[in-house]
Design an enzyme around this catalytic site. Structure first.
Site, PDB file in Angstrom:
ATOM      1  N   LYS A  65       0.579  -1.142  -0.032  1.00 44.67           N
ATOM      2  CA  LYS A  65      -0.063   0.232  -0.325  1.00 44.67           C
ATOM      3  C   LYS A  65       0.608   1.185  -0.107  1.00 44.67           C
ATOM      4  O   LYS A  65       0.207   2.011  -0.282  1.00 44.67           O
ATOM      5  CB  LYS A  65      -0.910  -0.149   1.050  1.00 44.67           C
ATOM      6  CG  LYS A  65      -1.963  -1.499   0.672  1.00 44.67           C
ATOM      7  CD  LYS A  65      -3.352  -0.921   1.588  1.00 44.67           C
ATOM      8  CE  LYS A  65      -4.033  -2.594   1.729  1.00 44.67           C
ATOM      9  NZ  LYS A  65      -5.538  -2.251   3.456  1.00 44.67           N
ATOM     10  N   GLY A 126      -4.344   0.334  16.869  1.00 40.44           N
ATOM     11  CA  GLY A 126      -2.940   0.226  16.151  1.00 40.44           C
ATOM     12  C   GLY A 126      -3.024   1.416  15.515  1.00 40.44           C
ATOM     13  O   GLY A 126      -3.498   2.410  15.425  1.00 40.44           O
TER      14      GLY A 126
HETATM   15  P1  NAP Z   1       0.140  -3.942   9.660  1.00 35.27           P
HETATM   16  O1  NAP Z   1       0.186  -3.019   9.160  1.00 35.27           O
HETATM   17  O2  NAP Z   1       1.034  -4.610  10.206  1.00 35.27           O
HETATM   18  O3  NAP Z   1      -0.655  -3.375  10.793  1.00 35.27           O
HETATM   19  C1  NAP Z   1      -0.716  -4.162  12.309  1.00 35.27           C
HETATM   20  C2  NAP Z   1      -0.744  -3.404  13.319  1.00 35.27           C
HETATM   21  O4  NAP Z   1      -1.726  -4.652  14.462  1.00 35.27           O
HETATM   22  C3  NAP Z   1       0.582  -3.207  14.064  1.00 35.27           C
HETATM   23  O5  NAP Z   1      -0.684  -1.758  14.985  1.00 35.27           O
HETATM   24  C4  NAP Z   1       0.141  -3.925  15.236  1.00 35.27           C
HETATM   25  O6  NAP Z   1       1.334  -3.302  16.164  1.00 35.27           O
HETATM   26  C5  NAP Z   1      -0.598  -4.399  15.818  1.00 35.27           C
HETATM   27  N1  NAP Z   1      -0.708  -6.009  16.450  1.00 35.27           N
HETATM   28  C6  NAP Z   1      -0.412  -7.045  15.254  1.00 35.27           C
HETATM   29  N2  NAP Z   1      -0.248  -7.750  16.398  1.00 35.27           N
HETATM   30  C7  NAP Z   1      -0.501  -7.411  17.686  1.00 35.27           C
HETATM   31  C8  NAP Z   1      -1.033  -7.670  19.079  1.00 35.27           C
HETATM   32  N3  NAP Z   1      -0.809  -9.449  19.377  1.00 35.27           N
HETATM   33  N4  NAP Z   1      -1.525  -7.011  19.891  1.00 35.27           N
HETATM   34  C9  NAP Z   1      -1.122  -5.869  19.589  1.00 35.27           C
HETATM   35  N5  NAP Z   1      -0.960  -5.856  18.773  1.00 35.27           N
HETATM   36  C10 NAP Z   1      -0.923  -6.064  17.566  1.00 35.27           C
HETATM   37  O7  NAP Z   1      -0.950  -3.751   9.143  1.00 35.27           O
HETATM   38  P2  NAP Z   1      -2.497  -3.688   8.488  1.00 35.27           P
HETATM   39  O8  NAP Z   1      -2.356  -2.822   6.817  1.00 35.27           O
HETATM   40  O9  NAP Z   1      -2.561  -2.218   9.645  1.00 35.27           O
HETATM   41  O10 NAP Z   1      -3.789  -4.818   9.122  1.00 35.27           O
HETATM   42  C11 NAP Z   1      -3.973  -4.784  10.313  1.00 35.27           C
HETATM   43  C12 NAP Z   1      -5.454  -5.774  10.066  1.00 35.27           C
HETATM   44  O11 NAP Z   1      -6.552  -4.968   9.311  1.00 35.27           O
HETATM   45  C13 NAP Z   1      -5.474  -6.688   8.993  1.00 35.27           C
HETATM   46  O12 NAP Z   1      -5.378  -7.943  10.041  1.00 35.27           O
HETATM   47  C14 NAP Z   1      -6.160  -6.510   7.971  1.00 35.27           C
HETATM   48  O13 NAP Z   1      -6.513  -8.058   7.014  1.00 35.27           O
HETATM   49  C15 NAP Z   1      -7.081  -5.497   8.481  1.00 35.27           C
HETATM   50  N6  NAP Z   1      -7.843  -4.623   7.357  1.00 35.27           N
HETATM   51  C16 NAP Z   1      -9.239  -4.974   7.148  1.00 35.27           C
HETATM   52  C17 NAP Z   1      -9.471  -4.230   5.801  1.00 35.27           C
HETATM   53  C18 NAP Z   1     -10.904  -4.448   5.616  1.00 35.27           C
HETATM   54  O14 NAP Z   1     -11.168  -4.121   4.413  1.00 35.27           O
HETATM   55  N7  NAP Z   1     -11.838  -5.071   6.914  1.00 35.27           N
HETATM   56  C19 NAP Z   1      -8.600  -3.121   5.184  1.00 35.27           C
HETATM   57  C20 NAP Z   1      -7.886  -3.655   5.474  1.00 35.27           C
HETATM   58  C21 NAP Z   1      -6.644  -4.115   6.943  1.00 35.27           C
HETATM   59  P3  NAP Z   1       2.762  -3.046  16.622  1.00 35.27           P
HETATM   60  O15 NAP Z   1       2.878  -1.596  15.925  1.00 35.27           O
HETATM   61  O16 NAP Z   1       3.168  -3.013  18.567  1.00 35.27           O
HETATM   62  O17 NAP Z   1       3.682  -4.040  15.671  1.00 35.27           O
END
Ligand code: NAP
Length: 280
Positions: A65, A126
């Protein structure tokens, strides 16, 4: 027939081709939509190959992204604020980018779930790519306050600073706060934008954050009641939702931006829910 695609790595799990095929059938648009496995380190090449092969646009998912925002020659306000894009539209060799995740979330919450965001106290947990994409649209939707908390606290502060730079009028409503310091502060809506649910974990939210009538929303989908949603129910959230509706709504916004036609999301969401065994 106009060609579109979703690019990511991994990509086999993506539901976007089914969703766009359903939108195309429903609206009579003659399009094709495929999955492309983007090589790590080879995103730009894969986009240019698709563009030069006659492609009209792409959706972009993890981990590209940021690269999608950087390859674009023009960007929408919401992509600039997020510094990340999940949408590309090609016009000759010109690439326009947008970020439809935030409006997808807002539309799912307000239109599909019937929860009015105006005036609410919102908590976003997050600070990764997904959180980045939804901050400005949530502010535009009129939340009274938006608190951002993240396991790695500095990232929440960095996100607040980034958005405050893009939308200076948001400063009074936006703040970062450490997760333990949320104890006893009540919110009307708590949105989990972490990937914790993918590993069957929940962010470490303290007790007492759910106000009466509150909505708990987990962006993760296809996992049933995630540990975050289970915790929310136990803590008194009045309503819970996974992120499947957001997925369908962000796709609908992309479809609209490409084709100028807004598809109906409800029947597509219902079909997906049945396929994934999620409650309606
Ligand atoms: P990302 O950039 O990898 O960020 C991951 C986030 O999750 C960070 O804030 C990380 O915290 C936190 N995290 C991971 N494991 C954790 C845990 N065990 N406890 C607490 N915090 C934790 O991923 P992203 O792109 O933001 O995506 C996040 C989620 O949203 C994914 O599961 C994705 O599938 C979902 N999503 C869904 C849609 C939809 O259309 N429904 C759209 C976009 C994304 P740290 O900074 O501390 O590592």
């Amino acid at each position: 027939m106009d060609r579109y695609a979703v690019i990511g790595n991994p990509i086999a799990h993506s539901k976007s081709p089914e969703i766009h095929a359903a939108f195309a059938r429903q609206t009579g648009q003659d399009i094709s939509y495929e999955r492309i496995l983007g090589p790590i380190g080879g995103f730009d090449g894969a986009v240019m190959q698709f563009l030069r092969g006659g492609g009209k646009g792409m959706n972009v998912t993890l981990p590209f992204k940021l690269a999608a925002f950087e390859i674009a020659s023009s960007a929408s306000e919401r992509a600039i604020a997020a510094r990340a894009a999940n949408f590309l539209r090609f016009d000759g060799e010109e690439i326009h980018c947008d970020n439809t995740d935030g409006i997808g979330l807002v539309n799912d919450i307000e239109q599909a779930l019937g929860f009015v965001l105006t005036g609410t106290r919102a908590l976003l947990v997050g600070a990764g790519g997904a959180a980045q994409g939804v901050v400005l649209p949530l502010l535009h939707a009129g939340v009274a306050t938006l608190t951002i908390s993240n396991r790695t606290e500095e990232k929440a502060h960095a996100l607040v600073a980034m958005i405050a730079h893009a939308a200076p009028d948001a400063k009074q409503r936006l703040q970062a706060r450490a997760l333990p310091k949320l104890a006893g502060t009540r919110f009307d809506i708590v949105i989990n934008a972490t990937s914790s649910g993918l590993n069957n974990e929940a962010p470490a939210l303290p007790p007492g954050v759910y106000a009466p009538g509150s909505l708990a929303y987990d962006m993760v989908y296809g996992k049933g009641a995630t540990p975050f949603l289970q915790h929310a129910m136990a803590q008194g959230a009045a309503r819970c939702s996974g992120g499947l509706g957001m997925l369908v709504e962000q796709a609908a916004e992309s479809f609209f931006l490409w084709r100028g036609v807004r598809p109906e999301t409800k029947p597509v969401l219902q079909t997906l829910r049945q396929q994934l065994g999620e409650p309606g």
